[in-house]
Design a protein around this motif. Structure first.
Motif, PDB file in Angstrom:
ATOM      1  N   ARG A 417       0.816  -1.216   0.000  1.00 55.28           N
ATOM      2  CA  ARG A 417       0.000   0.000   0.000  1.00 55.28           C
ATOM      3  C   ARG A 417       0.848   1.262   0.000  1.00 55.28           C
ATOM      4  N   VAL A 418       2.048   1.189   0.574  1.00 60.20           N
ATOM      5  CA  VAL A 418       2.897   2.373   0.669  1.00 60.20           C
ATOM      6  C   VAL A 418       3.843   2.493  -0.524  1.00 60.20           C
ATOM      7  N   SER A 419       3.753   1.551  -1.477  1.00 58.09           N
ATOM      8  CA  SER A 419       4.652   1.540  -2.636  1.00 58.09           C
ATOM      9  C   SER A 419       3.858   1.779  -3.913  1.00 58.09           C
ATOM     10  N   PRO A 420       3.935   2.971  -4.502  1.00 59.69           N
ATOM     11  CA  PRO A 420       3.161   3.266  -5.725  1.00 59.69           C
ATOM     12  C   PRO A 420       3.376   2.265  -6.844  1.00 59.69           C
ATOM     13  N   ILE A 421       4.559   1.670  -6.916  1.00 64.67           N
ATOM     14  CA  ILE A 421       4.860   0.775  -8.034  1.00 64.67           C
ATOM     15  C   ILE A 421       4.008  -0.482  -8.008  1.00 64.67           C
ATOM     16  N   THR A 422       3.399  -0.815  -6.865  1.00 69.06           N
ATOM     17  CA  THR A 422       2.579  -2.022  -6.751  1.00 69.06           C
ATOM     18  C   THR A 422       1.121  -1.787  -7.116  1.00 69.06           C
ATOM     19  N   TYR A 423       0.727  -0.549  -7.357  1.00 70.05           N
ATOM     20  CA  TYR A 423      -0.687  -0.230  -7.571  1.00 70.05           C
ATOM     21  C   TYR A 423      -1.156  -0.620  -8.979  1.00 70.05           C
ATOM     22  N   ASP A 424      -2.477  -0.743  -9.103  1.00 68.81           N
ATOM     23  CA  ASP A 424      -3.105  -0.970 -10.402  1.00 68.81           C
ATOM     24  C   ASP A 424      -3.118   0.352 -11.159  1.00 68.81           C
ATOM     25  N   LEU A 425      -2.146   0.542 -12.003  1.00 72.21           N
ATOM     26  CA  LEU A 425      -1.984   1.820 -12.674  1.00 72.21           C
ATOM     27  C   LEU A 425      -3.036   2.056 -13.748  1.00 72.21           C
ATOM     28  N   ALA A 426      -3.523   0.983 -14.322  1.00 68.62           N
ATOM     29  CA  ALA A 426      -4.496   1.130 -15.398  1.00 68.62           C
ATOM     30  C   ALA A 426      -5.751   1.851 -14.922  1.00 68.62           C
ATOM     31  N   SER A 427      -6.190   1.589 -13.694  1.00 68.13           N
ATOM     32  CA  SER A 427      -7.411   2.212 -13.196  1.00 68.13           C
ATOM     33  C   SER A 427      -7.264   3.717 -13.044  1.00 68.13           C
TER      34      SER A 427
END
Length: 546
Positions: A417-427
């Protein structure tokens, strides 16, 4: 303003001894943070290291001192290429070539003319051996010659940095053009730069002229606070922390329904304040470009921890969207158009805010509020809390150890949650009206390695490519290459060769290139917001608060 509470990890652990030491260290650095306004004085160091020995050379023939201080200046030059030193040394050398290298060289040449006598003006040396013989024969000896050689070296280093400073503007134009921005609005030359803007006294130039500032406006009240960072103690009211903002605007904005730039300062999650360590050149530019700029305080670690600071920024968005900002200013703002901006830790925080729009986990008590944003200006914000920054995230941000606990679901989820690189970027990027996104990062950043954000932005561009069908070549983001300037569907990524962490806090050629790029993005967002208000084009913002 809003009242906020914080979702907590289960099985809370007390901060470790190291975290407590960090807190004490943060308190001891308050005085350093408060000395920010004295930073311009530091930029005199390289010039003084030239001027003082030159004066001594001309007056008392102190060639040893001249040589010693020239060696010091040469050390500064060498360290501009070292990542571990560039944050300290770079602030007074790398991005100020015009006021360091050229005077150093000219003053050294003047000192040599003084050594050989005025007649040397009509008989300047034509080769190194003649120069060496001429100086060695004077009272300054071989040390004088060596000092001059070092001055030439410093000059060449400055020419190198000057070249890449000028190249930054070219790279930025490429990225903006590829991203689909109107680059006709981006200056291609330095014709608007006056010499005084590059002088040492202007490196942290404050907003002035017609830009107004309303200070210490409360945007959120956080209840049940038992401790906070020392710099925020003055905002405590019993057990309630009154988080405040400084609000900048141009007088002409009162009649134009301006959009809002929400600025979040850096400081490694445990330092800084809304008026300390902020990127004033950007705030000054945005206010003059017709934005209301809201620079906020937020809860600092380790007295607080993740996700407190995310909740605070989203509370600031609620403050803007629910009409409170308009009430405090006394004129209308376009609350449907909000651009985030942040440097370092502030960039990291805003990355998470931009990627978690309307996520109820980060909006306790105001889950139905629209926390979407229309733009983001990211300045070297960390993208991965599990690698380079694992120690500081473990000790003070999340306050749970990651290494050795990667398989513990609760801890692993927190670090994801604290690491932007792990997020669903497409959404985030798959919307009718794409979010405007601008990222600047120096290749010589020793605190947030450029490789970390190359991996992150490569992932962003891959997601945008999948959405649009446009081809994306990941090669520029691979290790050892560097992307210079890359853009796609309103996302622009610019790398600044040789620049250090925090480069844009000091007015320089690169900072002006960055501010010009920010102006282009901000204007694009503003035009889109105007179309949305007038019902022209496609919009995707619905202002809902609770």
């Amino acid at each position: 303003m809003s009242d906020t509470s914080t979702p907590m990890l289960q099985e809370e652990q007390l901060p470790s001894a190291k975290a407590l030491k960090t807190a004490a260290f943060a308190q001891s650095l308050r005085c350093v943070s408060c000395m920010r306004n004295a930073l311009p004085a530091l930029s005199y160091a390289p010039i003084m290291s030239t001027l003082i020995p030159t004066v001594l050379l001309l007056s008392v023939s102190s060639s040893k001192l001249y040589f010693g201080l020239s060696v010091t200046a040469a050390f500064f030059s060498v360290m501009t290429f070292n990542r571990n030193w560039s944050f300290l040394i770079g602030t007074i050398t790398a991005d100020m070539p015009l006021v360091i290298g050229l005077p150093h060289f000219l003053l050294a040449l003047l000192s040599l003319i003084g050594a050989a006598g005025p007649s040397s003006l009509s008989n300047l040396p034509t080769n190194a051996s003649y120069l060496h013989h001429s100086i060695s024969a004077s009272s300054y000896g071989n040390l004088g010659f060596a000092a001059f050689v070092l001055s030439c070296f410093n000059f060449l280093v400055s020419v190198y940095h000057l070249y890449h400073s000028l190249q930054a503007r070219t790279n930025t134009r490429i990225a903006l053009q590829q991203a689909g921005y109107n680059i006709a609005a981006y200056p291609s030359t330095l014709s608007s730069i006056f010499p005084f803007e590059l002088a040492p006294f202007a490196t942290t130039r404050r907003t002035k002229e017609a830009v107004l500032c309303k200070k210490d406006v409360i945007y959120s009240r956080v209840p049940n606070v038992t401790s906070c960072a020392p710099i925020l103690e003055k905002y405590m009211d019993g057990t309630t922390l009154n988080l405040s903002a400084d609000i900048y605007h141009h007088p002409s904005s009162t009649s134009t329904t301006p959009p809002v730039l929400l600025y979040v300062h850096g400081g490694a999650w445990f330092l800084g304040a809304k008026d300390l360590g902020v990127i004033m050149p950007l705030i000054d530019r945005a206010a003059k470009d017709g934005y209301v700029v809201v620079s906020i305080d937020y809860r600092l670690c380790p007295a607080s921890k993740f996700p407190d600071f995310i909740i605070d920024v989203k509370s600031a968005i609620k403050y803007i969207r629910d009409g409170s900002l308009q009430a405090d200013l006394g004129f209308d703002v376009d609350s449907s158009t909000i651009v985030l901006a942040g440097d370092s830790a502030g960039g990291h925080i805003n990355n998470l805010v931009a990627l978690s729009q309307n996520d109820p986990y980060f909006q306790p008590g105001f889950e139905k509020t629209d926390t979407s944003v229309q733009g983001f200006i990211d300045m070297f914000g960390p993208a991965d809390g599990r690698k380079k920054h694992e120690d500081i995230f473990s000790e003070i941000v999340i306050q749970r150890r990651y290494k050795g606990n990667e398989d513990v679901p609760e801890i692993s989820a927190a670090f994801d949650r604290v690491s932007p690189i792990t997020y669903d970027l497409a959404s985030t990027f798959d919307k009718p009206s794409p979010i405007r996104w601008l990222h600047f990062h120096g290749t010589n950043d020793g605190l947030v390695p450029i490789e970390e954000n190359r991996a992150y932005y490569s992932k962003i561009f891959a997601a945008v490519s999948a959405i649009t069908g446009a081809p994306f070549d990941p090669a520029p983001f691979e290790v050892g290459k560097g992307s210079a300037g890359v853009g796609m569907r309103k996302v622009a990524h610019v790398e600044l060769k040789g620049s250090f962490h925090g480069f844009c806090g000091f007015l320089s050629i690169k900072t002006l290139a960055f501010c010009d790029a920010a102006s282009v993005v901000l204007e694009d967002v503003k035009v889109e917001g105007r179309k949305r208000r007038e019902g022209v084009g496609v919009g995707d913002v619905k202002v809902v608060t609770n």
